[in-house]
Design an enzyme around this catalytic site. Structure first.
Site: not given
Ligand code: NAD
Length: 509
Positions: A193, A248, A250, A268, A306, A411
């Site tokens: 997804k 975090t 999510t 992650e 990130c 963040e």
């Molecule tokens: P997000 O949490 O909004 O979404 C990430 C994914 O989760 C998307 O595919 C989204 O559709 C899905 N999602 C959202 N709500 C959900 C739910 N309730 N159940 C299941 N899936 C759900 O994150 P984002 O805005 O896309 O990305 C930015 C974040 O990602 C930042 O916080 C960043 O730090 C983090 N990130 C972490 C790493 C790492 O390796 N630690 C790497 C890249 C990004």
């Protein structure tokens, strides 16, 4: 970033044609069952670049059912056959590197040069890495002599079943392949997804999967919004494990949903990463290299990695040398059309994200922060015509921000860093470790002993010394505390998707 990719061609088409994205379920491309769609935009131009299936539990259930049916045959295949398909997929992505890079740049607003040198090459490397890794994952045998004879214990790794792979928008293809490659190599079948904000390269990848010859149902890709399709996937009872990269909050909701059914979960999540700059890193010999590397660590991908450094801890004795140099180098970043080969710094992911970043900066300023550079949206008339309506926010350095404030504790995930003085190593460690996160940090000094002492005292998954984002794909990567659970990379990733199982045989006596 790595400059492995060949130089940019002289001209690129101004935009990709709007794509009509479909789910890949059981080997077939399909719209969402209900026919609903959302749109994906180019945040640098505000143009619509794709319609995206707005999938629901119905689509997710079909994808999981297909993956469940495909699992017995796929998991029983010899590892070299699974690896060969991943290698073929990598070759197809490499063949089409320019098309993938253009789509990634158009969908995220990141510089095309970055997509060509980082996102797509790293996606190809992910596929190849896990194809090799699974061939090196040896079965372990233990022999033991007993008074009554001897025994041999064999540790087998049984793939778990259907893996849910959920990825974010900042490094779309890079992080999507980072999840599906080890899952498929380990013998799981997949329901992926990708982020609904950046679905285009995952859609292109799903087409190459069919071309590469992946059997129907082995890797399904369901597009849609997180709270609808993502949440349905996490809750689906036939999903065995979940690997998630994203925010975090999510991650917390996924952990809660998965806990009831004991699904194995790797998360992650976010970070607020410190850079500890010791005085010797700013002496005459090292200042230019330190400044260049720090600016890269803060502002690559518009600060939307990130691991970007967002809290720059500077030893007081070098403050007056380092800070003006950082400001000057930051101001020199070339902000502009992501398709221009000379652009260093593109658009944020969306206007909504820009507002969030701006509101965090404004709040810090309201609390007394000094803006050393940036601190505002780039005015339209300072941008090339094609991208005047884009989400461009200036790379920003702030001073006098309390270590307890939101700008340091939360963040920001944008092009914003705070500069914080420190006097002793103990103070630097206290500040660096003083958030709820623990993703990564950087340490800047040529004093190897001091660098190791500081590194060991940090509570983070990765410390880079005198550099940033240097990655050996064999090593585990992940976070402490609110930055996540579990590790990705190398054998840790492969083993996440399998359960060890022991077979003990009497061999003598
Ligand atoms: P997000 O949490 O909004 O979404 C990430 C994914 O989760 C998307 O595919 C989204 O559709 C899905 N999602 C959202 N709500 C959900 C739910 N309730 N159940 C299941 N899936 C759900 O994150 P984002 O805005 O896309 O990305 C930015 C974040 O990602 C930042 O916080 C960043 O730090 C983090 N990130 C972490 C790493 C790492 O390796 N630690 C790497 C890249 C990004």
């Amino acid at each position: 970033m790595s400059s492995a990719a060949p130089p940019l061609p002289a001209s690129y088409p101004a935009r990709v044609q709007p794509a009509v994205i479909c789910n890949l379920i059981d080997g077939c491309f399909r719209p969402a069952r209900g026919g609903a769609t959302t749109v994906a935009q180019n945040p640098a131009t505000n143009q619509m670049i794709a319609t995206v299936p707005d999938s629901t539990a119905h689509d997710v259930n079909e994808a999981v059912a297909a993956a469940s049916r495909a699992f017995p045959e796929w998991s029983a295949r010899p590892a070299d056959e699974r690896a060969a398909l991943l290698m073929r997929l990598a070759d197809l992505v490499e063949r089409d590197l320019d098309a993938f890079a253009l789509a990634e740049s158009e969908n995220t607003g990141k510089p095309l040069a970055l997509a060509r040198s980082l996102d797509v090459p790293r996606s190809i490397a992910n596929l190849r890495h896990f194809a090799h890794a699974v061939m090196e994952d040896r079965t372990r045998l233990f022999e033991q002599e007993l008074p009554q004879g001897s025994m041999q214990s064999t540790v087998l790794r049984k793939p778990l079943g259907v893996a849910a792979c959920i990825s974010p928008w900042n490094l779309p293809l890079y992080l999507f392949t980072w999840k599906i490659a080890p899952a498929l190599a380990a013998g799981c079948t997949v329901v992926g997804k990708p982020s609904e904000v950046t679905p285009v390269t995952a859609w292109m990848l799903s087409q190459r999967m069919v071309d590469a010859g992946f059997p129907a149902g082995v890797c399904n890709v369901v597009h849609g919004r997180g709270p609808l399709a993502g949440a349905a996937l996490v809750a689906q009872p036939d999903v065995a494990c979940i690997t998630f990269t994203g925010g975090t909050l999510t991650g917390e909701s996924i952990a809660r949903s998965a806990a009831g059914s004991f699904k194995r979960t790797a998360l992650e999540l976010g970070g607020s990463n410190a850079a500890i700059v010791c005085a010797d890193a700013a002496n005459d010999a090292h200042l230019p290299a330190t400044v260049d590397a720090l600016v890269r660590a803060m502002f690559t991908n518009q600060g939307q990695v990130c691991h970007c450094a967002s809290r720059i801890l500077i030893e007081r004795s070098c403050w007056d040398r380092l800070v003006p140099a950082l400001v000057e180098r930051t101001r020199a970043l070339r902000i502009g059309d992501p398709l221009d080969a000379t652009t260093d710094f593109g658009s944020l992911i969306s206007a909504a994200h820009l507002l969030r970043v701006a509101s965090m900066v404004n709040a810090a300023v309201g609390d007394g922060a000094r803006v050393l550079c940036g601190g505002e949206r780039i005015p339209a008339d300072a941008l090339p015509e094609r991208v005047r309506s884009g989400a461009f926010y200036a790379p920003t350095l702030l001073q006098d921000v309390s270590v307890d404030s939101n700008a340091n504790q939360e963040e920001i995930f944008g092009p914003v860093a705070t500069l914080i003085p420190f006097s002793t190593d103990a103070e630097a460690i206290r500040i660096a470790n003083g958030t709820k996160y623990g993703l990564s940090a950087t340490v800047w000094t040529r004093d190897d002993e001091r660098a190791m002492r500081l590194s060991r005292a940090l509570t983070v998954g990765t410390v880079w010394i005198n550099g940033w984002m240097m990655r050996d794909l064999r090593v585990p990567i992940g976070g402490f505390r609110c930055s996540g659970i579990g590790r990705e990379g190398g054998m840790d990733a492969l083993h996440f998707f399998a359960e060890p199982m022991v077979v003990v045989r009497r061999t003598g006596g």
